[in-house]
Scaffold this active site. Sequence first.
Site, PDB file in Angstrom:
ATOM      1  N   GLU A  27       0.710  -1.606  -0.208  1.00 36.54           N
ATOM      2  CA  GLU A  27       0.283   0.178   0.047  1.00 36.54           C
ATOM      3  C   GLU A  27       0.669   1.264   0.013  1.00 36.54           C
ATOM      4  O   GLU A  27       0.314   1.770  -0.519  1.00 36.54           O
ATOM      5  CB  GLU A  27      -1.430  -0.304   1.057  1.00 36.54           C
ATOM      6  N   HIS A  30       1.673   1.542  -3.989  1.00 37.66           N
ATOM      7  CA  HIS A  30       0.881   2.820  -4.194  1.00 37.66           C
ATOM      8  C   HIS A  30       0.615   4.241  -3.854  1.00 37.66           C
ATOM      9  O   HIS A  30       0.651   4.762  -5.023  1.00 37.66           O
ATOM     10  CB  HIS A  30      -0.513   1.726  -4.091  1.00 37.66           C
TER      11      HIS A  30
END
Length: 226
Positions: A27, A30
């Site tokens: 994450e 990202h």
Amino acid sequence: MEGFLRFQLDQIPFVAISLIIAFTVHELAHAYVAYKFGDPTAKNEGRLTLNPIAHLDPIGTLLIFIAGFGWARPVPVNRSYFKRPRLAGVLVALAGPLSNLIIAFLGIFIWEALINFHLVQALDAILPRMDEFVRDLFNMLVFLNVMLFVFNLIPFPPLDGYRILEDLAPDNIRSKMISIEPYGGFIFLFLVITPLGSYIFTPIFKVAIPFVISVLYGIIGPLFGY
């Protein structure tokens, strides 16, 4: 209880540690790439961090232990900040799976280095069975990260592979794909809890994941002379 789990009870500590690393870095990747392309949304929501609490999703994490795969909290992305939305969208989506592949690569590399430089035996001399603990941890770290790499590249909503395909598709097809995306999570869960999922997930676990791991070992092996 063990019959309901994808992993053996003695594997749970290794799964937990590996998940924290895999989901957090995935994450963060990202969020970082989106930020580099000009989108501060994830940063403003505290997602540009290595703090796992900011990234873990309770249900997605629990499902890993039960079904063998799951998800973290999706990173918010505002495409209006991107100068080239399609290119940025592909790279933001691709960053997560690639980060897991890199972790798996580093896991194999570090483990092989420990063996090659006889550090595994040193660990066992310091604390009995420490070599087994480290071996099992690295094995799980590699497996789970390769699994997340492979699963997230499946072109099925809401996975990263679907988002990549959206940005590569022509506008008329992309608009239809976006309209389907909100229902992807329900369809995916349906496949998980029904026998239909075995047609997709069994080849992944038995073929795709072992293949990727073997390729990584094939790349790293010559570095250590075998």
